[in-house]
Write a protein that holds these residues in place. Structure first.
Motif, PDB file in Angstrom:
ATOM      1  N   VAL A  61       0.816  -1.327  -0.014  1.00  0.00           N
ATOM      2  CA  VAL A  61       0.127   0.034   0.034  1.00  0.00           C
ATOM      3  C   VAL A  61       0.773   1.159  -0.132  1.00  0.00           C
ATOM      4  N   ALA A  62       1.889   1.236   0.690  1.00  0.00           N
ATOM      5  CA  ALA A  62       2.575   2.460   0.764  1.00  0.00           C
ATOM      6  C   ALA A  62       3.383   2.461  -0.232  1.00  0.00           C
ATOM      7  N   VAL A  63       3.930   1.491  -1.178  1.00  0.00           N
ATOM      8  CA  VAL A  63       4.713   1.832  -2.512  1.00  0.00           C
ATOM      9  C   VAL A  63       3.518   1.975  -3.552  1.00  0.00           C
ATOM     10  N   GLU A  64       2.534   1.279  -3.543  1.00  0.00           N
ATOM     11  CA  GLU A  64       1.655   1.554  -4.849  1.00  0.00           C
ATOM     12  C   GLU A  64       0.772   2.791  -4.570  1.00  0.00           C
ATOM     13  N   ALA A  65       0.160   2.978  -3.430  1.00  0.00           N
ATOM     14  CA  ALA A  65      -1.131   4.100  -3.287  1.00  0.00           C
ATOM     15  C   ALA A  65      -0.565   5.210  -3.008  1.00  0.00           C
ATOM     16  N   ASN A  66       0.332   5.235  -1.927  1.00  0.00           N
ATOM     17  CA  ASN A  66       0.944   6.605  -1.637  1.00  0.00           C
ATOM     18  C   ASN A  66       2.276   7.200  -2.186  1.00  0.00           C
ATOM     19  N   GLY A  67       2.943   6.130  -2.637  1.00  0.00           N
ATOM     20  CA  GLY A  67       4.206   6.579  -3.248  1.00  0.00           C
ATOM     21  C   GLY A  67       5.476   6.701  -2.348  1.00  0.00           C
ATOM     22  N   GLY A  68       5.104   6.521  -1.031  1.00  0.00           N
ATOM     23  CA  GLY A  68       5.952   7.073   0.139  1.00  0.00           C
ATOM     24  C   GLY A  68       5.576   6.221   1.237  1.00  0.00           C
ATOM     25  N   LEU A  69       6.385   6.315   2.357  1.00  0.00           N
ATOM     26  CA  LEU A  69       5.653   5.922   3.725  1.00  0.00           C
ATOM     27  C   LEU A  69       5.145   7.071   4.632  1.00  0.00           C
ATOM     28  N   SER A  70       3.915   6.773   5.194  1.00  0.00           N
ATOM     29  CA  SER A  70       3.438   7.754   6.243  1.00  0.00           C
ATOM     30  C   SER A  70       3.846   7.149   7.556  1.00  0.00           C
ATOM     31  N   GLY A  71       3.632   7.922   8.562  1.00  0.00           N
ATOM     32  CA  GLY A  71       3.944   7.612  10.004  1.00  0.00           C
ATOM     33  C   GLY A  71       3.116   6.447  10.402  1.00  0.00           C
ATOM     34  N   ILE A  72       1.713   6.333  10.142  1.00  0.00           N
ATOM     35  CA  ILE A  72       1.288   5.047  10.548  1.00  0.00           C
ATOM     36  C   ILE A  72       1.683   3.717   9.564  1.00  0.00           C
ATOM     37  N   THR A  73       2.025   3.817   8.244  1.00  0.00           N
ATOM     38  CA  THR A  73       2.583   2.639   7.961  1.00  0.00           C
ATOM     39  C   THR A  73       3.839   2.354   8.139  1.00  0.00           C
ATOM     40  N   VAL A  74       4.788   3.157   8.578  1.00  0.00           N
ATOM     41  CA  VAL A  74       5.971   2.851   9.018  1.00  0.00           C
ATOM     42  C   VAL A  74       5.835   2.081  10.571  1.00  0.00           C
ATOM     43  N   GLN A  75       4.891   2.563  11.193  1.00  0.00           N
ATOM     44  CA  GLN A  75       4.636   1.807  12.604  1.00  0.00           C
ATOM     45  C   GLN A  75       3.988   0.533  12.235  1.00  0.00           C
ATOM     46  N   ASN A  76       3.079   0.348  11.131  1.00  0.00           N
ATOM     47  CA  ASN A  76       2.496  -0.927  11.120  1.00  0.00           C
ATOM     48  C   ASN A  76       3.319  -1.786  10.672  1.00  0.00           C
ATOM     49  N   ILE A  77       4.415  -1.450   9.703  1.00  0.00           N
ATOM     50  CA  ILE A  77       5.250  -2.206   9.249  1.00  0.00           C
ATOM     51  C   ILE A  77       6.370  -2.830  10.583  1.00  0.00           C
ATOM     52  N   ALA A  78       6.757  -2.040  11.184  1.00  0.00           N
ATOM     53  CA  ALA A  78       7.818  -2.423  12.319  1.00  0.00           C
ATOM     54  C   ALA A  78       7.260  -3.110  13.170  1.00  0.00           C
ATOM     55  N   SER A  79       5.784  -2.716  13.688  1.00  0.00           N
ATOM     56  CA  SER A  79       5.157  -3.505  14.632  1.00  0.00           C
ATOM     57  C   SER A  79       4.764  -4.732  14.108  1.00  0.00           C
ATOM     58  N   GLY A  80       4.406  -5.190  12.891  1.00  0.00           N
ATOM     59  CA  GLY A  80       3.949  -6.306  12.296  1.00  0.00           C
ATOM     60  C   GLY A  80       5.255  -7.341  12.250  1.00  0.00           C
ATOM     61  N   THR A  81       6.541  -6.485  11.735  1.00  0.00           N
ATOM     62  CA  THR A  81       7.706  -7.417  11.595  1.00  0.00           C
ATOM     63  C   THR A  81       8.050  -7.781  12.990  1.00  0.00           C
ATOM     64  N   GLY A 119      -5.143  -0.721  22.793  1.00  0.00           N
ATOM     65  CA  GLY A 119      -4.010   0.288  22.635  1.00  0.00           C
ATOM     66  C   GLY A 119      -3.921   1.006  21.296  1.00  0.00           C
ATOM     67  N   MET A 120      -4.022   0.555  20.159  1.00  0.00           N
ATOM     68  CA  MET A 120      -4.238   1.228  19.044  1.00  0.00           C
ATOM     69  C   MET A 120      -5.477   2.419  18.941  1.00  0.00           C
ATOM     70  N   PRO A 121      -6.589   2.081  19.185  1.00  0.00           N
ATOM     71  CA  PRO A 121      -7.586   3.258  19.283  1.00  0.00           C
ATOM     72  C   PRO A 121      -7.043   4.329  20.117  1.00  0.00           C
ATOM     73  N   LEU A 122      -6.449   4.164  21.329  1.00  0.00           N
ATOM     74  CA  LEU A 122      -6.041   5.075  22.356  1.00  0.00           C
ATOM     75  C   LEU A 122      -4.577   5.994  21.491  1.00  0.00           C
ATOM     76  N   VAL A 123      -3.809   5.228  21.101  1.00  0.00           N
ATOM     77  CA  VAL A 123      -2.566   5.818  20.390  1.00  0.00           C
ATOM     78  C   VAL A 123      -3.053   6.781  19.353  1.00  0.00           C
ATOM     79  N   TRP A 124      -4.167   6.330  18.498  1.00  0.00           N
ATOM     80  CA  TRP A 124      -4.662   7.064  17.482  1.00  0.00           C
ATOM     81  C   TRP A 124      -5.747   7.807  17.511  1.00  0.00           C
ATOM     82  N   GLY A 125      -6.393   7.637  18.400  1.00  0.00           N
ATOM     83  CA  GLY A 125      -7.554   8.439  18.835  1.00  0.00           C
ATOM     84  C   GLY A 125      -8.533   7.962  17.891  1.00  0.00           C
ATOM     85  N   THR A 126      -8.740   6.655  17.697  1.00  0.00           N
ATOM     86  CA  THR A 126      -9.846   6.173  16.963  1.00  0.00           C
ATOM     87  C   THR A 126     -10.856   5.612  17.907  1.00  0.00           C
ATOM     88  N   PRO A 127     -12.210   5.863  17.587  1.00  0.00           N
ATOM     89  CA  PRO A 127     -13.235   5.239  18.510  1.00  0.00           C
ATOM     90  C   PRO A 127     -13.256   3.619  18.786  1.00  0.00           C
TER      91      PRO A 127
END
Length: 173
Positions: A61-81, A119-127
């Motif tokens: 998604v980061a390579v195709e759609a956004n063309g770069g890495l956003s903050g949440i994408t980097v967090q998702n990649i690092a935490s998933g790995t 945890g994730m809803p608290l960090v990112w403010g998602t309901p």
């Protein structure tokens, strides 16, 4: 003159110690229950595979759609790995039937479920309702991977708790 007979306790100089009978074998530490440990390890590996799927989805998604890495994408990649590697290591100790390793797997699985739901809803403010809707909508690859990771982690945690609680004696020599 006769020498003194051997006294109980310390052996006399130059004499081997006397054995009263067969020397008992070293007592083995108990190990985790074998069938439950294998089941917990398999579910942990499936959860790790779902985390790898989640990571790869975010990379594409980061390579195709956004063309770069956003903050949440980097967090998702690092935490998933990191999470996938930790689960694989804990699964290895679970397959080896080491009780501390099995309890570690249990702890990580419970932590991952709580982290995704709370945890994730608290960090990112998602309901909370939006997080649950995203997780169990099965509309994107990342939500499907995370929902399956939660299911496999819960199953691994239950099997790990059973494996660590029902101890089996180690192999006898």
């Amino acid at each position: 003159m006769q020498p003194n007979p051997p006294q109980p306790g310390f052996p006399q100089y130059g004499q081997p110690p006397m054995a009263a009978g067969p020397i008992p074998a070293a007592r083995r530490k108990p190990r985790a229950n074998a069938p439950a440990a294998v089941i917990a390890g398999v579910f942990a590996l499936l959860a790790a595979a779902m985390l790898v799927w989640f990571t790869l989805y975010n990379v594409f998604v980061a390579v195709e759609a956004n063309g770069g890495l956003s903050g949440i994408t980097v967090q998702n990649i690092a935490s998933g790995t990191i999470s996938a590697v930790v689960l694989v290591v804990a699964a290895g100790f679970t397959f080896a039937r080491r009780i501390p390793g099995v309890w570690t797997l249990f702890g990580f699985c419970v932590f991952y479920v709580i982290a995704v739901f709370v945890g994730m809803p608290l960090v990112w403010g998602t309901p909370f309702s939006s997080q649950v809707k995203w997780l169990f909508s099965f509309d994107d690859g990342d939500s499907t991977a995370m929902a399956l990771m939660i299911v496999f982690s819960l199953l691994a945690a239950v099997a790990a708790a059973i494996a660590a609680s029902v101890k089996s004696p180690g192999k006898q020599l």
